[in-house]
Write an enzyme that holds these catalytic residues in place. Structure first.
Site, mmCIF file in Angstrom:
data_model
loop_
_atom_site.group_PDB
_atom_site.id
_atom_site.type_symbol
_atom_site.label_atom_id
_atom_site.label_comp_id
_atom_site.label_asym_id
_atom_site.label_seq_id
_atom_site.Cartn_x
_atom_site.Cartn_y
_atom_site.Cartn_z
ATOM 1 N N GLU A 142 1.169 -1.380 -0.002
ATOM 2 C CA GLU A 142 0.271 -0.213 -0.090
ATOM 3 C C GLU A 142 1.029 1.178 -0.207
ATOM 4 O O GLU A 142 1.063 1.856 1.564
ATOM 5 C CB GLU A 142 -1.294 -0.306 1.636
ATOM 6 C CG GLU A 142 -1.832 -0.876 1.003
ATOM 7 C CD GLU A 142 -2.810 -1.134 1.801
ATOM 8 O OE1 GLU A 142 -3.072 -0.541 3.228
ATOM 9 O OE2 GLU A 142 -4.912 -1.259 1.864
ATOM 10 N N GLU A 315 -6.677 -7.490 -0.482
ATOM 11 C CA GLU A 315 -6.937 -7.722 0.777
ATOM 12 C C GLU A 315 -8.277 -7.894 1.242
ATOM 13 O O GLU A 315 -8.817 -6.255 0.070
ATOM 14 C CB GLU A 315 -5.771 -7.063 1.388
ATOM 15 C CG GLU A 315 -4.564 -6.812 1.863
ATOM 16 C CD GLU A 315 -3.883 -5.974 2.108
ATOM 17 O OE1 GLU A 315 -4.507 -5.436 3.343
ATOM 18 O OE2 GLU A 315 -2.895 -5.959 2.682
HETATM 19 C C1 GAL Z 1 -4.599 -2.581 5.108
HETATM 20 C C2 GAL Z 1 -2.537 -3.328 4.885
HETATM 21 C C3 GAL Z 1 -3.159 -4.176 6.205
HETATM 22 C C4 GAL Z 1 -3.107 -4.131 6.847
HETATM 23 C C5 GAL Z 1 -4.887 -4.051 6.836
HETATM 24 C C6 GAL Z 1 -6.316 -3.440 7.832
HETATM 25 O O1 GAL Z 1 -4.215 -1.279 4.396
HETATM 26 O O2 GAL Z 1 -1.879 -3.042 3.792
HETATM 27 O O3 GAL Z 1 -1.453 -4.635 5.962
HETATM 28 O O4 GAL Z 1 -2.842 -3.295 7.547
HETATM 29 O O5 GAL Z 1 -4.981 -2.621 6.228
HETATM 30 O O6 GAL Z 1 -7.095 -3.562 7.221
#
Ligand code: GAL
Length: 654
Positions: A142, A315
């Site tokens: 990110e 994710e």
């Molecule tokens: C994203 C990040 C992850 C984790 C996640 C939690 O922004 O890439 O590492 O922190 O959020 O929601």
């Protein structure tokens, strides 16, 4: 349509790994992403690599038949590195440096840090690049998250000056292009130019804009340095980065150019995003547990374009998260729904964050597919169901890539930057305006591609440009040579690339196809509500209105009560001279779609549809049970037409 998960072997005892891997496979998961924060375990001291644990983790996961996505660990430089090179810590706009102790504590312009990154990425890639189970590599994590772009460091200053010299060639030209005669801002040389922070009042907007362009290029080149290494050692793997939702700090089109990625991956947290973007409170309340029906779709459609057709969700929210102002538990069904929604928009893979909730450190309040005690979480149970449903359907297993839509929404990153630099009224946010138009199209049951103005737009029947600050000749040629209907929102063509008002007044070069001029603009406090009637419907201008003059053969399609034009058109091109209430945007787009021959199917509140190949999906984000608009000859491949909250169905037509 494949499912994945994010996993952190370094956070769990080795004795759990084999069981985890086996249960991932049993759950129906095919891909697992690892390693993106594990630098301190890969290299506990400068130059001392420790690969044994990662070898074992990779073999354990691969041994269970899983495919791996390996992340480079550069989002979390270890303490020894920061101690050896304290100048790697980024400098904020107020001149202070960030501390070690969380993540993303690095200056993207630091040449020391870039060297360190190339070193660790080379070591990793050399070791694992040809591993047959590693199907993709993710750079960093990110980029730009936690407001880590821009940095105001001495390193950034030096590289900014060099960037300016490449762009403007001589300082006289820069002074001319920036209009530095204003307030005696002229510079004698490139190395006399500073960063645009810590000025008593606004810095010159073009100074700010060039700095944003520079920083955007810095993000791309930081990623590129890693990709160049990875492509050498891992020629058969897909390259990607995990982008974020509603994130505009760098130009993703430029980032993705020249094969710097093979797939656009992004991280989808729909409920947290609904809580954190500028939506009316009424909508945040209504969709608190289901997420706003367009909030993920908007970025699915945007990243599909950025990836040249290929996108993954790297994710996916699997339950309550920890970082929004409020973090409710999703309504039953949503964790499953979000996967099918992503697939309907063309995703190849949906990977959940994370395998198991971690009981310690920063994200202990963040759910995963398992509770901290290793019991399957409610989200995990939904993922098991989704995996079984996909496996049971030959149609769903083999969906073709998403076909181009008939309707495009043009999204432009520089427009976001320009209108952030010069909002003129606090409520004017370009991305929010773009989302409002997008939402209106989606409520009409229309599938949308989100694209750059530089994309080939010739195949679309309707092109909606919520706004675009600079209209160049290339865009005018696209309008002239297409047969589409075009809708331009307010502030379109209001600037030149050098951040000035066009000599022929806004909308600048658009006047070649739509003879009109913008004479004055106003931002509107909430008590100023210019009203209008349009197609028998009343509404007002919110946030922004322009006083425009229709010239030549331009027609005024709608007027405000005080006489000023609201919609001006000529031929196939319309211009909207205000930010209108949402339902007026929908009415306008319904008309434009009708003129373009695009079929419209107005959907009930909270219901959405999306076609992929022969399959139409329907999703219920509303609080009530709804019928999906399936035709009488529908053959269901998933669920049925009656959808309770959080439910999804899909059908083909016999
Ligand atoms: C994203 C990040 C992850 C984790 C996640 C939690 O922004 O890439 O590492 O922190 O959020 O929601």
């Amino acid at each position: 349509m494949q499912l994945g998960v994010c996993y952190y072997p370094e956070q769990w005892p080795r004795s759990m790994w084999a069981d985890d891997a086996q249960r991932m496979a049993e759950l129906g998961i095919t891909h697992v992403r690892i390693a993106e924060f594990a630098w301190s375990r890969m290299e506990p001291r400068a130059g001392q690599y420790v690969w044994g644990w990662l070898d074992e983790a990779i073999e354990t996961l691969a041994g269970a038949g899983l495919k791996l996505v390996l992340g480079t660990p550069t989002a979390s430089p270890p303490k020894w590195l920061i101690d050896a090179h304290p100048d790697v810590l980024p400098v904020r706009a107020d001149g202070t440096r960030w501390n070690f102790g969380s993540r993303r504590h690095y200056d993207i312009s630091s040449e020391t840090y870039r060297r360190e990154c190339v070193r660790i990425v080379s070591a990793m890639a050399e070791r694992y690049g040809r591993h047959p189970s590693i199907v993709a590599w993710q750079t960093d994590n990110e980029l730009g998250c936690h407001d880590t772009v821009p940095s105001y460091s001495p390193a950034a200053l030096k590289r900014f000056q060099a960037w300016l010299e490449r762009r403007h060639e001589t300082v006289d030209r820069l002074n001319e292009a920036w209009g530095n005669v204003f307030w005696s801002m002229e510079y004698p040389s490139f190395d006399a130019i500073g960063l645009p922070n810590l000025t008593p009042t606004d810095a010159n907007p073009i100074h700010l804009l060039d700095f944003r362009r520079f920083m955007s290029d810095e993000v791309a080149s930081f990623h590129r340095e890693q990709i160049d290494v990875l492509r050498r050692f891992a020629p058969n793997a897909d390259m990607l980065h995990n982008f974020m939702g509603f994130f505009t700090t760098f130009d993703h089109y430029r980032f993705a150019a020249n094969k710097s990625i093979d797939v656009a991956a992004w991280d989808s947290y729909p409920i947290a995003r609904t809580e954190s973007i500028a939506l009316p409170e009424e909508q945040k309340a209504r969709y608190a547990r289901t997420s706003h029906p367009d909030v993920s779709a908007f970025d699915h459609d945007r990243y599909r374009g950025i990836g040249g057709g290929r996108f993954w969700v790297m994710e996916q929210q699997a339950g309550p998260v920890n970082w929004a102002p409020f973090n409710p538990v999703p309504a039953p069904g949503m964790v499953r729904l979000w996967a099918f929604e992503a697939f309907a928009h063309g995703a190849e893979l949906v990977s959940y964050f994370r395998w198991r909730q971690c009981p310690y450190a920063q994200e202990q309040m963040h759910s995963g597919l398992h509770l901290p005690n290793n019991e399957l979480s409610p989200g995990g149970i939904e993922v098991r169901r989704a995996a079984a449903e996909i496996a049971a359907s030959d149609v769903l297993k083999d969906l073709p890539a998403a076909a181009p839509a008939q309707v495009a929404v043009v999204f432009d990153y520089e427009t976001q930057w320009m209108f952030e630099i010069q909002r003129h009224g606090t409520a004017f946010d370009y991305q929010t305006l773009a989302f409002d138009y997008y939402e209106a199209l989606r409520e009409l049951g229309i599938d949308v591609d989100i694209v750059s103005a530089k994309a080939d737009l010739s195949g679309y029947k309707l092109v909606v440009v919520p706004s675009i600050a600079v209209i160049d000749d290339a865009l005018v040629r696209q309008i002239e040579s297409s047969s589409a209907q075009w809708v331009f929102g307010p502030r379109s063509g209001s600037k030149t690339g050098a951040f000035s008002i066009p000599g022929n007044l806004p909308p600048g070069a658009l006047q070649h196809v739509l003879p009109m001029q913008v004479l004055e603009v106003e931002s509107l406090r909430p008590t100023l509500q210019p009203s209008l009637w349009m197609s028998g419907e009343s509404g007002i201008a919110l946030h922004w209105r322009e006083h425009v003059r229709a010239n030549g053969e331009a027609q005024v399609e709608a007027r405000f009560a005080d006489g000023w034009p609201a919609i001006v058109s000529h031929g196939r091109v319309r211009y909207v001279a205000a930010w209108l209430t949402h339902s007026l945007h929908r009415t306008l787009l319904r008309q434009a779609a009708g003129d373009a021959g695009v079929a419209v199917q107005a959907l009930p509140e909270g219901l959405r549809t999306r076609r992929r190949g022969e399959v139409t999906f329907a999703f219920n984000f509303s609080a009530t049970t709804q019928y999906a608009p399936a035709p009488s000859n529908a053959r269901f491949v998933l669920g049925e037409a009656l959808l309770s909250t959080g439910d999804v169905c899909a059908w083909t037509e016999a």
